[in-house]
Design a protein around this motif. Structure first.
Motif, PDB file in Angstrom:
ATOM      1  N   ASN A   6      72.254 -29.768  63.247  1.00 28.38           N
ATOM      2  CA  ASN A   6      73.254 -29.901  62.191  1.00 28.38           C
ATOM      3  C   ASN A   6      74.661 -29.680  62.748  1.00 28.38           C
ATOM      4  O   ASN A   6      74.837 -29.239  63.878  1.00 28.38           O
ATOM      5  CB  ASN A   6      72.973 -28.929  61.044  1.00 28.38           C
ATOM      6  N   ASP A   7      75.655 -29.987  61.924  1.00 27.44           N
ATOM      7  CA  ASP A   7      77.051 -29.990  62.367  1.00 27.44           C
ATOM      8  C   ASP A   7      77.648 -28.595  62.228  1.00 27.44           C
ATOM      9  O   ASP A   7      78.323 -28.285  61.242  1.00 27.44           O
ATOM     10  CB  ASP A   7      77.838 -31.013  61.547  1.00 27.44           C
ATOM     11  N   VAL A   8      77.427 -27.752  63.216  1.00 29.31           N
ATOM     12  CA  VAL A   8      77.901 -26.371  63.129  1.00 29.31           C
ATOM     13  C   VAL A   8      79.418 -26.279  63.340  1.00 29.31           C
ATOM     14  O   VAL A   8      80.055 -25.336  62.871  1.00 29.31           O
ATOM     15  CB  VAL A   8      77.163 -25.463  64.120  1.00 29.31           C
ATOM     16  N   GLU A   9      80.011 -27.251  64.034  1.00 30.08           N
ATOM     17  CA  GLU A   9      81.460 -27.219  64.239  1.00 30.08           C
ATOM     18  C   GLU A   9      82.216 -27.419  62.931  1.00 30.08           C
ATOM     19  O   GLU A   9      83.378 -27.031  62.813  1.00 30.08           O
ATOM     20  CB  GLU A   9      81.886 -28.274  65.263  1.00 30.08           C
ATOM     21  N   ALA A  10      81.574 -28.006  61.940  1.00 33.02           N
ATOM     22  CA  ALA A  10      82.217 -28.234  60.647  1.00 33.02           C
ATOM     23  C   ALA A  10      82.222 -26.990  59.767  1.00 33.02           C
ATOM     24  O   ALA A  10      82.896 -26.967  58.721  1.00 33.02           O
ATOM     25  CB  ALA A  10      81.514 -29.369  59.904  1.00 33.02           C
ATOM     26  N   LEU A  11      81.511 -25.948  60.165  1.00 29.33           N
ATOM     27  CA  LEU A  11      81.435 -24.732  59.361  1.00 29.33           C
ATOM     28  C   LEU A  11      82.768 -23.993  59.378  1.00 29.33           C
ATOM     29  O   LEU A  11      83.383 -23.815  60.435  1.00 29.33           O
ATOM     30  CB  LEU A  11      80.339 -23.805  59.883  1.00 29.33           C
TER      31      LEU A  11
ATOM     32  N   GLU B  75      80.803 -19.465  56.573  1.00 27.12           N
ATOM     33  CA  GLU B  75      79.890 -20.493  56.056  1.00 27.12           C
ATOM     34  C   GLU B  75      78.654 -20.598  56.938  1.00 27.12           C
ATOM     35  O   GLU B  75      78.665 -20.218  58.110  1.00 27.12           O
ATOM     36  CB  GLU B  75      80.599 -21.847  55.990  1.00 27.12           C
ATOM     37  N   SER B  76      77.589 -21.156  56.375  1.00 24.88           N
ATOM     38  CA  SER B  76      76.344 -21.300  57.122  1.00 24.88           C
ATOM     39  C   SER B  76      75.678 -22.620  56.773  1.00 24.88           C
ATOM     40  O   SER B  76      75.989 -23.249  55.757  1.00 24.88           O
ATOM     41  CB  SER B  76      75.399 -20.133  56.825  1.00 24.88           C
ATOM     42  N   CYS B  77      74.746 -23.027  57.629  1.00 18.94           N
ATOM     43  CA  CYS B  77      73.976 -24.243  57.368  1.00 18.94           C
ATOM     44  C   CYS B  77      72.592 -24.092  57.980  1.00 18.94           C
ATOM     45  O   CYS B  77      72.368 -23.283  58.885  1.00 18.94           O
ATOM     46  CB  CYS B  77      74.681 -25.481  57.942  1.00 18.94           C
ATOM     47  N   ASN B  78      71.659 -24.884  57.479  1.00 19.91           N
ATOM     48  CA  ASN B  78      70.346 -24.972  58.085  1.00 19.91           C
ATOM     49  C   ASN B  78      70.408 -25.890  59.300  1.00 19.91           C
ATOM     50  O   ASN B  78      71.206 -26.834  59.339  1.00 19.91           O
ATOM     51  CB  ASN B  78      69.323 -25.519  57.092  1.00 19.91           C
ATOM     52  N   ALA B  79      69.563 -25.650  60.281  1.00 19.92           N
ATOM     53  CA  ALA B  79      69.515 -26.493  61.468  1.00 19.92           C
ATOM     54  C   ALA B  79      68.159 -26.320  62.131  1.00 19.92           C
ATOM     55  O   ALA B  79      67.353 -25.467  61.738  1.00 19.92           O
ATOM     56  CB  ALA B  79      70.640 -26.131  62.435  1.00 19.92           C
ATOM     57  N   LEU B  80      67.920 -27.143  63.147  1.00 18.44           N
ATOM     58  CA  LEU B  80      66.680 -27.074  63.906  1.00 18.44           C
ATOM     59  C   LEU B  80      66.989 -27.033  65.393  1.00 18.44           C
ATOM     60  O   LEU B  80      67.926 -27.690  65.860  1.00 18.44           O
ATOM     61  CB  LEU B  80      65.802 -28.300  63.633  1.00 18.44           C
ATOM     62  N   LEU B  81      66.201 -26.275  66.119  1.00 21.46           N
ATOM     63  CA  LEU B  81      66.170 -26.346  67.572  1.00 21.46           C
ATOM     64  C   LEU B  81      64.934 -27.161  67.916  1.00 21.46           C
ATOM     65  O   LEU B  81      63.817 -26.803  67.515  1.00 21.46           O
ATOM     66  CB  LEU B  81      66.110 -24.953  68.182  1.00 21.46           C
ATOM     67  N   LEU B  82      65.128 -28.278  68.638  1.00 22.98           N
ATOM     68  CA  LEU B  82      64.070 -29.259  68.832  1.00 22.98           C
ATOM     69  C   LEU B  82      63.799 -29.508  70.311  1.00 22.98           C
ATOM     70  O   LEU B  82      64.661 -29.297  71.162  1.00 22.98           O
ATOM     71  CB  LEU B  82      64.475 -30.596  68.178  1.00 22.98           C
ATOM     72  N   THR B  83      62.608 -30.045  70.586  1.00 21.20           N
ATOM     73  CA  THR B  83      62.313 -30.570  71.913  1.00 21.20           C
ATOM     74  C   THR B  83      62.949 -31.958  72.023  1.00 21.20           C
ATOM     75  O   THR B  83      63.331 -32.561  71.014  1.00 21.20           O
ATOM     76  CB  THR B  83      60.801 -30.702  72.129  1.00 21.20           C
ATOM     77  N   PRO B  84      63.044 -32.521  73.236  1.00 20.87           N
ATOM     78  CA  PRO B  84      63.575 -33.884  73.371  1.00 20.87           C
ATOM     79  C   PRO B  84      62.785 -34.927  72.576  1.00 20.87           C
ATOM     80  O   PRO B  84      63.328 -35.979  72.230  1.00 20.87           O
ATOM     81  CB  PRO B  84      63.481 -34.147  74.883  1.00 20.87           C
TER      82      PRO B  84
END
Length: 248
Positions: A34-39, A43-52
């Motif tokens: 997710n776009d954490v630089e826009a926070l 503020e907070s947002c949901n996001a995922l840490l993913l494999t390639p």
């Protein structure tokens, strides 16, 4: 005059990882979905840490505490993995990554609050689990693991930005979103009794399995070809798909 109902709250077990330093924002922007630089600050947002290959390493809640300071919230069993993955991929990025200790509270149907207990009536873990299932929210170890694609669990709607730059797993996520479809999705089922692992059947064929359940309602993966009004069977009990509103 109608009396106001107090909000319901529950203590939420969490692991916490701090990421801070001059490159913290840029590094996280390149690592999570997710776009954490826009926070903005606070503020907070949901996001995922993913494999390639876009398999889930960990679901995250990312809180921006300062321009160069972020707090990542994840499931208790995933904190060490998140810290290790971010440390391994850091290379020359100027940021510090370290586990932290905090307290998390969840307002049912609302926000997650860190360190300060919100006002409200504390509910049991069983009541919180029913609310989660009714809302169709997937949980690590039940609906989520490293075999699940985000879109199968509906996380492409809540944890992914399709306008930000690259991150691990971005290409398969975008390709599936714009050109493909998943064959199964997490659905809420109305069923008198069920248990995790029960098969979901339609017209005598297995079309899914239950992943979470409390009396009267369950969550499970169901093939997308199954009509919304289909009559299903779970462990001999009649079941129907429950149409839930989209999650914010």
């Amino acid at each position: 005059m109608v009396a106001q109902t107090s909000q319901r709250i529950v203590r939420r077990p969490r692991a916490f990882v701090g990421v801070s330093g001059p490159d913290a924002a840029d590094y996280l922007q390149r690592m999570v979905s997710n776009d954490v630089e826009a926070l903005g600050l606070g503020e907070s947002c949901n996001a995922l840490l993913l494999t390639p290959k876009a398999r889930i390493i960990a679901p995250l809640r990312v809180l921006r505490r300062a321009d160069d300071d972020f707090l990542l919230l994840t499931e208790p069993e995933l904190g060490d993995r998140v810290a290790a993955e971010l440390t391994r991929m850091r290379f020359a990025a100027k940021c510090q990554i370290a586990s932290e200790e905090h307290e998390s509270w969840l307002v049912l149907g609302g926000d997650e609050v860190i360190d300060d207990r919100p006002e409200g009536d504390e509910v049991t873990a069983e009541e919180a689990e029913r609310a989660r299932i009714e809302a169709g929210i997937p949980r690590w170890g039940n609906e989520l693991d490293e075999t699940i694609l985000p879109a199968e669990a509906g996380l492409d709607e809540t944890h992914v930005s399709f306008t930000k730059g690259c991150y691990p797993g971005q290409e398969p996520i975008a390709r599936l979103h714009y050109r493909g479809h998943v064959n199964r999705r997490v659905r809420v089922l109305e069923v008198a009794e069920a248990k995790p692992g029960d098969e979901i059947e339609h017209d005598g064929k297995t079309v899914g399995r239950v992943t979470s359940a409390v009396p009267g309602i369950a969550l499970g993966y169901v093939r997308t070809a199954v009509p919304d009004d289909a009559e299903l069977s779970v462990g001999g009990e009649t079941a129907r798909l429950h149409l839930t509103p989209a999650r914010p």
